[in-house]
Design a protein around this motif. Structure first.
Motif, short mmCIF file in Angstrom:
data_model
loop_
_atom_site.label_atom_id
_atom_site.label_comp_id
_atom_site.label_asym_id
_atom_site.label_seq_id
_atom_site.Cartn_x
_atom_site.Cartn_y
_atom_site.Cartn_z
N LEU A 196 -7.53 -3.13 -2.80
CA LEU A 196 -6.99 -4.34 -2.20
C LEU A 196 -5.51 -4.14 -1.86
CD1 LEU A 196 -8.14 -7.61 -4.00
CD2 LEU A 196 -8.70 -6.79 -1.70
N GLY A 197 -5.14 -4.50 -0.64
CA GLY A 197 -3.74 -4.39 -0.24
C GLY A 197 -3.34 -3.02 0.27
N ASP A 198 -4.24 -2.05 0.16
CA ASP A 198 -3.93 -0.74 0.76
C ASP A 198 -3.70 -0.93 2.26
OD1 ASP A 198 -4.26 0.46 -1.67
OD2 ASP A 198 -5.92 1.77 -1.08
N ARG A 199 -2.76 -0.15 2.77
CA ARG A 199 -2.48 -0.24 4.20
C ARG A 199 -3.44 0.66 4.97
NH1 ARG A 199 2.23 0.75 1.69
NH2 ARG A 199 3.75 -0.93 1.58
N VAL A 200 -3.68 0.27 6.21
CA VAL A 200 -4.58 1.03 7.09
C VAL A 200 -3.91 1.22 8.44
CG1 VAL A 200 -6.82 1.10 8.20
CG2 VAL A 200 -6.60 0.06 5.93
N LEU A 201 -3.76 2.46 8.84
CA LEU A 201 -3.31 2.73 10.20
C LEU A 201 -4.55 2.77 11.09
CD1 LEU A 201 -0.75 5.64 9.55
CD2 LEU A 201 -0.28 3.19 9.83
N ILE A 202 -4.55 1.95 12.11
CA ILE A 202 -5.68 1.93 13.05
C ILE A 202 -5.37 2.90 14.19
CG2 ILE A 202 -7.11 0.53 14.58
CD1 ILE A 202 -7.41 -0.23 11.62
N TYR A 203 -6.23 3.94 14.27
CA TYR A 203 -6.00 5.03 15.22
C TYR A 203 -7.04 4.97 16.32
CZ TYR A 203 -5.81 9.97 16.77
OH TYR A 203 -5.73 11.14 17.50
#
Length: 164
Positions: free
Chosen positions: A46-53
């Motif tokens: 929960l709360g981990d960041r995600v780079l959308i590529y």
DNA sequence: GCCAACGTTGGC
DNA sequence: GCCAACGTTGGC
């Protein structure tokens, strides 16, 4: 400990802008049918960041930042015969595939192209840039996140989840 | 459209 | 369990 992940998407199928239009800017992320990628999905907290590529386009790039708002749960599409991701070998009693929910944090002020990342010495070891890397879910190192965000016109504090 | 890299399948 | 054949991914 908040980690960072990179999720690949073909923007023709689902783009960062599509995520922004979803209710609560949240979308289930499933259809992952590779064991290594699945294992990464299950690690996402929960709360981990995600780079959308955005991949498979003329200029592949990181388009925006999201965060994990629901951790791994059995991927419904695996049990859906009408879904292109249907997997008859996945048993609902012992699910093989998982999904998470992601919510948009914000679009980057400017997209960070693959070319720009490859040109940056600090990203020389980035998983995404390795030869033959086809995994659709990848971990991103903290220092790499800072560099990517800087290239996109942001700083790390801009993507701190508000509830932390 | 090409092709390298890699995963999966299935015969043996 | 090996490995050839095949399919997919995804940058270029």
């Amino acid at each position: 400990m908040t980690r960072t992940w990179l999720f690949k998407s073909e923007p023709d199928e689902f783009s960062f802008d599509d995520l922004l239009t979803r209710p609560d800017q949240t979308e289930p992320w499933g259809g992952v049918r590779n064991y290594q990628a699945r294992n990464h999905l299950k690690e996402a907290g929960l709360g981990d960041r995600v780079l959308i590529y955005h991949s498979s386009i003329a200029e592949p790039c990181v388009a925006g930042v999201a965060e994990i708002v629901r951790t791994a749960y059995p991927d419904p599409s695996a049990f859906d015969e009408a879904s292109p991701y249907h997997d008859p070998k996945s048993d609902p009693e012992a699910p093989r595939w998982f999904a998470v929910d992601v919510r948009a944090v914000a679009r980057l002020p400017r997209p960070v192209t693959r070319t720009a990342m490859k040109a940056h010495p600090a990203l020389a070891e980035m998983r995404l840039l390795r030869r033959g890397m086809r995994l659709s879910i990848l971990p991103v190192e903290p220092d790499e996140l800072e560099v990517v965000l800087a290239l996109g016109g942001w700083e790390l504090r801009d993507v701190q989840p508000v509830d932390l």
